[in-house]
Design an enzyme around this catalytic site. Structure first.
Site, PDB file in Angstrom:
ATOM      1  N   ASP A  91      -5.297   3.555   2.736  1.00  0.00           N
ATOM      2  CA  ASP A  91      -5.510   2.321   2.732  1.00  0.00           C
ATOM      3  C   ASP A  91      -6.460   1.516   3.812  1.00  0.00           C
ATOM      4  OD1 ASP A  91      -3.058   1.338   2.092  1.00  0.00           O
ATOM      5  OD2 ASP A  91      -2.017   2.506   4.080  1.00  0.00           O
ATOM      6  N   ASP A 127      -0.439   1.311  -4.999  1.00  0.00           N
ATOM      7  CA  ASP A 127      -1.111   0.785  -4.243  1.00  0.00           C
ATOM      8  C   ASP A 127      -2.985   1.376  -4.144  1.00  0.00           C
ATOM      9  OD1 ASP A 127       1.820   1.001  -3.875  1.00  0.00           O
ATOM     10  OD2 ASP A 127       1.392   0.195  -1.874  1.00  0.00           O
TER      11      ASP A 127
END
Length: 395
Positions: A112, A172
């Site tokens: 991330d 994601d």
């Protein structure tokens, strides 16, 4: 006579369209101005090392440190608000909070880093041309690439890079590729670009179903790169279409087309958009249920975060397609922004600790962050409004 009537009808339609755009301009300007005030107050509730995450039990603000995957969205949102207001107070807060997340440029423990670093520092670079952001972005890209294994051809999403048993990749991860494209643009080093393209290509090949929907999680064999299992973590079921996952894919492939001009990525973005917009379970106000296959539709929870991501992506995608699709995408994004700006979803001053949007769904199967404000919902809502304004300059 017929010609006169036709011209009159067209004139009325044109005036109605202009009136609608003018009204939304006012709504967006009002929402952005309120957001600037709200985020200054929200910052006062935070220690320098903490970032807003959601609203928990008893309506209390839940925070996190820089290591949590959403830490970059608050400073990134502050940069957008500075871009709109040019208020030096917001610039100072954005600079300070960005510095607090900068340490994540060295983080190789999760994927991330694109969210954590590129959202704030990419915005700062774009909005202020501050060259001090460049080495931060490049270092972060280098850290992300350490999670890439050429045998698998993908960036590992979860788990340690030393793990030889499991290799997990989630949809994601498409959102972190913008960091890699930026690193190549800033350095001229194509290695980052090649990693991003490999990720995008493998994800098309393995993550998507024929109807354009995607799985959330894929488990790969780290020794061979073969797919072991396709499943969900945050969706309703392995074969369901988790709404935010579809939005991540839409946004990610729109970015991939912008950066590469590879028609395969444009077609993939269009296919995802068609799945979402034409789905029988898409509500008229375009705020999707948390999962397109949730069992209790129409009483299932809506996800404002998925809607905001979708609106922002569709506004960019509208610039790459034919007139018919462009109109459809802009109309949908306009509906989403209008809906999110209404009192059902948009907070008032000092409501919900001054987050901007209510009614997002983080991880319903784990009963985590359910029907609550979320920092990334705010971020993509702000981005969508600013993109709409740029596509519809006020005359």
């Amino acid at each position: 006579m017929i010609r006169s009537i036709t011209l009159f009808i067209l004139m009325v339609i044109s005036i109605a369209g202009q009136s609608q755009r003018s009204s939304l301009h006012q709504t967006i300007n009002s929402s952005l101005s309120l957001a600037a005030e709200q985020y200054v107050i929200l910052d006062h509730l935070l220690a320098d090392s903490l970032f807003p995450r959601n609203i928990g039990k008893e309506e209390k603000l839940v925070t996190n440190k820089s290591g949590w995957w959403t830490s970059g969205f608050f400073p990134a949102s502050l940069w957008y608000l500075y871009e709109y207001t040019q208020d030096p107070v917001l610039k100072d807060i954005a600079t300070r909070k960005s510095k607090m997340v900068e340490r994540e440029k060295l983080n190789t423990s999760d994927h991330d880093i694109g969210f954590k670093i590129y959202c704030p520092f990419g915005n700062q670079l774009h909005i202020t041309s501050d060259s001090s952001t460049v080495p931060i972005i490049i270092t972060a890209a280098q850290s992300l690439c350490k999670r890439f294994d050429p045998k698998v051809g993908l960036i590992r999403s979860w788990g340690s890079i030393q793990d030889t048993k499991d290799y997990v990749v989630i949809i994601d991860n498409m959102m972190n590729l913008e960091l890699l494209f930026a690193a190549t643009r800033l350095t001229g080093d194509s290695s980052y670009y090649k990693v991003a393209v490999s990720q995008a290509d493998k994800t098309i090949d393995n993550h998507f179903r024929p109807d354009g929907s995607s799985y959330h999680v894929l488990d790969y064999d780290p020794a061979t790169g073969a797919v072991r299992k396709k499943r969900t973590a945050q969706g309703f079921a392995d074969e369901s279409a988790w709404a935010r996952g579809q939005a991540w894919g839409l946004y990610g492939y729109t970015v991939c087309y912008r950066e590469t001009r590879d028609k395969r990525y444009l077609q993939q973005a269009q296919k995802i958009a068609a799945f979402m917009l034409k789905h029988q379970n898409m509500p008229a106000d375009k705020i999707p249920y948390w999962d397109f296959n949730a069992p209790n539709i129409p009483n299932a929870l809506r996800d404002a975060s998925a809607a905001a991501i979708m609106a922002s992506a569709l506004l960019e995608l509208s610039g790459y397609v034919n007139k018919k699709e462009r109109k459809s995408y802009i109309t949908t994004a306009t509906t989403i922004i209008t809906t999110l700006s209404d009192t059902t979803y948009r907070t008032k001053m000092n409501e919900k600790s001054n987050f901007l949007l209510k009614h997002s769904v983080g991880h319903l199967p784990a009963n985590s962050e359910v029907d609550t404000p979320l920092s990334y919902a705010d971020y993509y809502y702000l981005e969508a409004m600013l993109r709409w304004k740029k596509l519809n300059p006020k005359k």
